[in-house]
Design a protein around this motif. Structure first.
Motif, PDB file in Angstrom:
ATOM      1  N   ARG A 223       8.213  13.541  13.352  1.00 16.73           N
ATOM      2  CA  ARG A 223       8.201  14.910  12.812  1.00 16.73           C
ATOM      3  C   ARG A 223       8.057  15.929  13.932  1.00 16.73           C
ATOM      4  O   ARG A 223       8.254  17.119  13.713  1.00 16.73           O
ATOM      5  CB  ARG A 223       7.060  15.086  11.814  1.00 16.73           C
ATOM      6  CG  ARG A 223       7.244  14.215  10.607  1.00 16.73           C
ATOM      7  CD  ARG A 223       6.246  14.549   9.506  1.00 16.73           C
ATOM      8  NE  ARG A 223       6.282  13.492   8.509  1.00 16.73           N
ATOM      9  CZ  ARG A 223       7.248  13.347   7.626  1.00 16.73           C
ATOM     10  NH1 ARG A 223       8.244  14.218   7.587  1.00 16.73           N
ATOM     11  NH2 ARG A 223       7.227  12.345   6.773  1.00 16.73           N
TER      12      ARG A 223
ATOM     13  N   LYS B 235       0.854  -1.199   0.000  1.00 16.31           N
ATOM     14  CA  LYS B 235       0.000   0.000   0.000  1.00 16.31           C
ATOM     15  C   LYS B 235       0.880   1.235   0.000  1.00 16.31           C
ATOM     16  O   LYS B 235       1.856   1.296   0.751  1.00 16.31           O
ATOM     17  CB  LYS B 235      -0.930  -0.005   1.204  1.00 16.31           C
ATOM     18  CG  LYS B 235      -1.850   1.222   1.291  1.00 16.31           C
ATOM     19  CD  LYS B 235      -1.360   2.257   2.271  1.00 16.31           C
ATOM     20  CE  LYS B 235      -2.204   3.524   2.269  1.00 16.31           C
ATOM     21  NZ  LYS B 235      -1.754   4.522   3.256  1.00 16.31           N
TER      22      LYS B 235
ATOM     23  N   SER C  68      -1.777   8.536  16.864  1.00 15.46           N
ATOM     24  CA  SER C  68      -0.651   8.232  15.961  1.00 15.46           C
ATOM     25  C   SER C  68      -1.229   7.832  14.620  1.00 15.46           C
ATOM     26  O   SER C  68      -1.550   6.681  14.379  1.00 15.46           O
ATOM     27  CB  SER C  68       0.190   7.065  16.495  1.00 15.46           C
ATOM     28  OG  SER C  68       0.735   7.399  17.722  1.00 15.46           O
ATOM     29  N   LYS C  69      -1.348   8.803  13.727  1.00 14.78           N
ATOM     30  CA  LYS C  69      -2.132   8.529  12.524  1.00 14.78           C
ATOM     31  C   LYS C  69      -1.319   7.808  11.440  1.00 14.78           C
ATOM     32  O   LYS C  69      -1.712   7.782  10.283  1.00 14.78           O
ATOM     33  CB  LYS C  69      -2.743   9.826  11.997  1.00 14.78           C
ATOM     34  CG  LYS C  69      -1.721  10.811  11.504  1.00 14.78           C
ATOM     35  CD  LYS C  69      -2.316  11.735  10.461  1.00 14.78           C
ATOM     36  CE  LYS C  69      -1.165  12.386   9.706  1.00 14.78           C
ATOM     37  NZ  LYS C  69      -1.477  12.835   8.390  1.00 14.78           N
ATOM     38  N   VAL C  70      -0.193   7.217  11.830  1.00 14.33           N
ATOM     39  CA  VAL C  70       0.590   6.488  10.836  1.00 14.33           C
ATOM     40  C   VAL C  70      -0.206   5.331  10.247  1.00 14.33           C
ATOM     41  O   VAL C  70      -0.051   4.989   9.069  1.00 14.33           O
ATOM     42  CB  VAL C  70       1.967   6.063  11.421  1.00 14.33           C
ATOM     43  CG1 VAL C  70       1.835   5.213  12.658  1.00 14.33           C
ATOM     44  CG2 VAL C  70       2.826   5.385  10.382  1.00 14.33           C
TER      45      VAL C  70
ATOM     46  N   THR D 236       5.008   4.369   3.461  1.00 12.69           N
ATOM     47  CA  THR D 236       4.608   5.737   3.754  1.00 12.69           C
ATOM     48  C   THR D 236       5.818   6.654   3.683  1.00 12.69           C
ATOM     49  O   THR D 236       6.809   6.317   3.016  1.00 12.69           O
ATOM     50  CB  THR D 236       3.871   5.774   5.131  1.00 12.69           C
ATOM     51  OG1 THR D 236       3.452   7.095   5.382  1.00 12.69           O
ATOM     52  CG2 THR D 236       4.747   5.278   6.275  1.00 12.69           C
ATOM     53  N   ASP D 237       5.766   7.808   4.353  1.00  8.14           N
ATOM     54  CA  ASP D 237       6.869   8.775   4.236  1.00  8.14           C
ATOM     55  C   ASP D 237       7.812   8.729   5.434  1.00  8.14           C
ATOM     56  O   ASP D 237       8.669   9.585   5.582  1.00  8.14           O
ATOM     57  CB  ASP D 237       6.321  10.199   3.998  1.00  8.14           C
ATOM     58  CG  ASP D 237       5.309  10.613   5.056  1.00  8.14           C
ATOM     59  OD1 ASP D 237       5.130   9.875   6.047  1.00  8.14           O
ATOM     60  OD2 ASP D 237       4.686  11.682   4.886  1.00  8.14           O
ATOM     61  N   VAL D 238       7.628   7.765   6.345  1.00  7.75           N
ATOM     62  CA  VAL D 238       8.594   7.518   7.420  1.00  7.75           C
ATOM     63  C   VAL D 238       8.938   6.018   7.351  1.00  7.75           C
ATOM     64  O   VAL D 238       8.162   5.247   6.800  1.00  7.75           O
ATOM     65  CB  VAL D 238       8.037   7.885   8.821  1.00  7.75           C
ATOM     66  CG1 VAL D 238       7.983   9.385   9.009  1.00  7.75           C
ATOM     67  CG2 VAL D 238       6.660   7.274   9.046  1.00  7.75           C
TER      68      VAL D 238
ATOM     69  N   THR E  10       7.326   8.044  19.114  1.00 10.28           N
ATOM     70  CA  THR E  10       6.346   9.126  18.995  1.00 10.28           C
ATOM     71  C   THR E  10       6.530   9.734  17.610  1.00 10.28           C
ATOM     72  O   THR E  10       7.457   9.361  16.889  1.00 10.28           O
ATOM     73  CB  THR E  10       6.490  10.165  20.120  1.00 10.28           C
ATOM     74  OG1 THR E  10       5.351  11.025  20.101  1.00 10.28           O
ATOM     75  CG2 THR E  10       7.752  11.004  19.971  1.00 10.28           C
ATOM     76  N   ASP E  11       5.645  10.653  17.203  1.00  7.64           N
ATOM     77  CA  ASP E  11       5.744  11.194  15.843  1.00  7.64           C
ATOM     78  C   ASP E  11       7.131  11.796  15.597  1.00  7.64           C
ATOM     79  O   ASP E  11       7.495  12.801  16.200  1.00  7.64           O
ATOM     80  CB  ASP E  11       4.662  12.275  15.650  1.00  7.64           C
ATOM     81  CG  ASP E  11       4.545  12.692  14.187  1.00  7.64           C
ATOM     82  OD1 ASP E  11       5.522  12.498  13.430  1.00  7.64           O
ATOM     83  OD2 ASP E  11       3.481  13.209  13.811  1.00  7.64           O
TER      84      ASP E  11
ATOM     85  N   GLY F 256       0.858   5.435   0.397  1.00 11.06           N
ATOM     86  CA  GLY F 256       0.084   6.576   0.875  1.00 11.06           C
ATOM     87  C   GLY F 256       0.229   7.806  -0.014  1.00 11.06           C
ATOM     88  O   GLY F 256       0.924   7.784  -1.042  1.00 11.06           O
TER      89      GLY F 256
ATOM     90  N   THR G  13       1.725  10.834   0.126  1.00 15.65           N
ATOM     91  CA  THR G  13       3.013  11.460  -0.205  1.00 15.65           C
ATOM     92  C   THR G  13       3.783  10.591  -1.196  1.00 15.65           C
ATOM     93  O   THR G  13       4.497  11.105  -2.060  1.00 15.65           O
ATOM     94  CB  THR G  13       3.867  11.661   1.067  1.00 15.65           C
ATOM     95  OG1 THR G  13       3.005  11.866   2.167  1.00 15.65           O
ATOM     96  CG2 THR G  13       4.805  12.827   0.925  1.00 15.65           C
TER      97      THR G  13
ATOM     98  N   GLY H  72       9.016   3.626   9.471  1.00 15.75           N
ATOM     99  CA  GLY H  72       8.453   2.682  10.427  1.00 15.75           C
ATOM    100  C   GLY H  72       7.631   3.407  11.469  1.00 15.75           C
ATOM    101  O   GLY H  72       7.387   4.607  11.366  1.00 15.75           O
ATOM    102  N   VAL H  73       7.214   2.651  12.477  1.00 17.26           N
ATOM    103  CA  VAL H  73       6.497   3.238  13.606  1.00 17.26           C
ATOM    104  C   VAL H  73       7.541   3.640  14.639  1.00 17.26           C
ATOM    105  O   VAL H  73       8.431   2.860  14.964  1.00 17.26           O
ATOM    106  CB  VAL H  73       5.498   2.220  14.212  1.00 17.26           C
ATOM    107  CG1 VAL H  73       4.796   2.831  15.425  1.00 17.26           C
ATOM    108  CG2 VAL H  73       4.499   1.770  13.166  1.00 17.26           C
TER     109      VAL H  73
HETATM  110  P1  ADP Z   1       0.224   8.138   4.284  1.00 18.11           P
HETATM  111  O1  ADP Z   1      -0.141   9.283   3.385  1.00 18.11           O
HETATM  112  O2  ADP Z   1       1.353   7.327   3.749  1.00 18.11           O
HETATM  113  O3  ADP Z   1      -0.951   7.316   4.689  1.00 18.11           O
HETATM  114  P2  ADP Z   1       0.170   9.468   6.869  1.00 18.11           P
HETATM  115  O4  ADP Z   1       0.482  10.925   6.841  1.00 18.11           O
HETATM  116  O5  ADP Z   1      -1.222   9.037   7.005  1.00 18.11           O
HETATM  117  O6  ADP Z   1       0.865   8.823   5.588  1.00 18.11           O
HETATM  118  O7  ADP Z   1       1.032   8.773   8.044  1.00 18.11           O
HETATM  119  C1  ADP Z   1       2.432   8.960   8.127  1.00 18.11           C
HETATM  120  C2  ADP Z   1       2.735  10.043   9.150  1.00 18.11           C
HETATM  121  O8  ADP Z   1       2.351   9.605  10.450  1.00 18.11           O
HETATM  122  C3  ADP Z   1       4.197  10.377   9.321  1.00 18.11           C
HETATM  123  O9  ADP Z   1       4.614  11.332   8.379  1.00 18.11           O
HETATM  124  C4  ADP Z   1       4.291  10.892  10.763  1.00 18.11           C
HETATM  125  O10 ADP Z   1       4.379  12.297  10.814  1.00 18.11           O
HETATM  126  C5  ADP Z   1       2.976  10.452  11.392  1.00 18.11           C
HETATM  127  N1  ADP Z   1       3.148   9.749  12.674  1.00 18.11           N
HETATM  128  C6  ADP Z   1       2.436  10.019  13.821  1.00 18.11           C
HETATM  129  N2  ADP Z   1       2.833   9.234  14.817  1.00 18.11           N
HETATM  130  C7  ADP Z   1       3.821   8.433  14.347  1.00 18.11           C
HETATM  131  C8  ADP Z   1       4.624   7.400  14.917  1.00 18.11           C
HETATM  132  N3  ADP Z   1       4.499   7.027  16.201  1.00 18.11           N
HETATM  133  N4  ADP Z   1       5.546   6.779  14.139  1.00 18.11           N
HETATM  134  C9  ADP Z   1       5.671   7.138  12.838  1.00 18.11           C
HETATM  135  N5  ADP Z   1       4.933   8.111  12.232  1.00 18.11           N
HETATM  136  C10 ADP Z   1       4.018   8.753  12.963  1.00 18.11           C
END
Ligand code: ADP
Ligand code: ASP
Ligand code: MG
Length: 416
Positions: free
Chosen positions: A179, A2, A203-205, A168-170, A176-177, A4, A6, A172-173
């Protein structure tokens, strides 16, 4: 696989995704790909609906907002073809992805994978727009914001996939965020329960529903980055974060697993606090408050009722999504006579900070550490709630980042 928003934002990014997908196929996999709309696109489409009519028909809203994913699924198929592989798109109504008819927040029932499997069997890469489905009466539905994660897990479950890789744009998990807190640390593994709690408290990852579905269906989920070089380690070597069961984690990390007390910290600014003063302290009083809110589909989160004062009266405080605050106030006004309160005090300038970890089950003092760390920095706690593996507090919104950083340090989560 999948990808996302970005990861799908424009020609260069989509070409990169096509290369990653082809590489996975070359490693011997049959591949189905779920894509999001380009980042910002869904917001743009939502705005058009609001401009057309603030009280828009959710069924037509779904027709509009589902379009973002239709574009990227076709484009990814074109890019894969341009690189010399076979690919085709399968829109939600074509598979179909059956959902209920709760427009704008539909739930997936079943996914018909026959045609998909047949095409994948011939070496064709299947590209599926996330976020969209089809109701029983033949209309386009969408799954709620961030819903492509849920589409991906549902497709993986329906196909019996070996793994569901969420790119996604990070990479892994994190604890905490990343960013917000530069010292956040990447986690190799997170349990389903912890990920579910983390997602639900901000944590909307991953979309919360995607995690509960993965847990229920036993789908193996990895979170990893699409912003990678051609020579970076393959997805099969699990370079990202794996969501695992507690048993699996115990096997991987041994009996020390619970020595890590806290796994992650999340912040959520999307709640508002409401206090009703001088409610009668009698059976049924709170039912008169929360009954009408439930009937209006408003999700109440934290609730506290103070000890009654001499007069047999008490204050009740609770939180609701900030988007529902106006409706909540209107409903409470409407039911003022039945509830019998004195005043409504509403505050949208709050943030909920939560610490999550399975280690909490077997260790005392987690909450005490949290309260002391916040007190040392003069951060006032307005409301507290807990679950077996989570402690949440409500604080002033201006102190969000400070609180997350202070707690990250207090629980020893900072990276070197
Ligand atoms: P996508 O468009 O790929 O679905 P999202 O913006 O929905 O991406 O989710 C990725 C983002 O989640 C990251 O850029 C990050 O800022 C945020 N995020 C929040 N909490 C966490 C966390 N605990 N670990 C990683 N990312 C996190
Ligand atoms: N495009 C949809 C959204 O922005 C779904 C998703 O990206 O997961 O909410
Ligand atoms: Mg997302």
């Amino acid at each position: 696989m999948k990808f996302g928003g970005t990861s799908m934002a424009g020609t260069e990014r989509i070409r990169r995704v096509a290369q990653i997908v082809r590489r996975q196929q070359a490693a011997g996999h049959e591949v189905a790909v779920v894509v999001s709309a380009m980042s910002g696109e869904t917001d743009r489409l939502v705005n058009f609906c609001r401009e057309a009519n603030p009280l828009y028909d959710p069924a037509e809203y779904d027709v509009v907002v589902a379009a973002g994913e239709q574009v990227t699924s076709g484009l990814l198929a074109l890019h894969i073809q341009a690189l010399g592989s076979k690919a085709r798109s399968w829109l939600g109504w074509q598979l179909p992805v059956h959902t209920d008819d709760a427009h704008a927040r539909a739930r997936i029932g079943t996914i018909n994978c026959e045609a998909l499997l047949a095409s994948m069997g011939t070496g064709e890469i299947a590209v599926i727009p996330g976020f969209q489905g089809l109701s029983a009466d033949g209309r386009v539905t969408t799954l709620g914001r961030g819903g492509s994660d849920t589409s991906a897990v549902a497709v993986a479950a329906a196909l019996g996939a070996d793994r569901c890789d969420i790119y996604t744009d990070v990479d892994g998990v994190y604890t905490t965020d990343p960013r917000i807190v530069a010292k956040a640390r990447k986690l190799r593994h997170v349990t389903y329960e912890e990920m579910l709690e983390l997602a639900s408290v901000g944590s909307k990852v991953l979309q919360t529903r995607s995690v509960s579905l993965a847990m229920k269906e036993g789908v193996r989920v990895q979170v990893l980055s699409s912003f990678i070089e051609a020579d970076s380690p393959p997805a099969d070597s699990l370079p990202g974060t794996m969501i695992v069961s507690e048993e699996e984690l115990l096997e991987i990390e041994g009996p020390d697993m619970e020595s890590q007390l806290i796994t992650g910290i999340a912040a959520d600014r999307n709640e508002a606090k409401v206090t009703l003063t001088r409610i009668a302290d009698r059976p049924g009083a709170v039912a008169t408050i929360f009954g009408p809110l439930a009937a209006a589909n408003i999700n109440v989160d934290m609730i506290i009722q103070n000890v009654a004062k001499d007069l047999g009266e008490t204050d009740v405080t609770f939180t609701v999504p900030i988007a529902d605050l106006a409706r909540t106030q209107a409903l409470l006004e409407e039911h003022k006579a039945t509830i019998g309160y004195n005043r409504i005090i509403a505050n949208g300038k709050v943030a909920k900070i939560s610490v999550v970890g399975v280690g909490m089950r077997s260790h005392a003092g987690i909450a005490a550490t949290m309260f002391k760390a916040l007190a040392d920095r003069g951060i006032n706690i307005q409301t507290i709630s807990t679950s077996e593996i989570k402690v949440s507090v409500l604080i002033d919104e201006d102190e969000t980042e400070l609180a997350v950083r202070v707690l990250h340090t207090a629980y020893g989560l900072d990276s070197e």
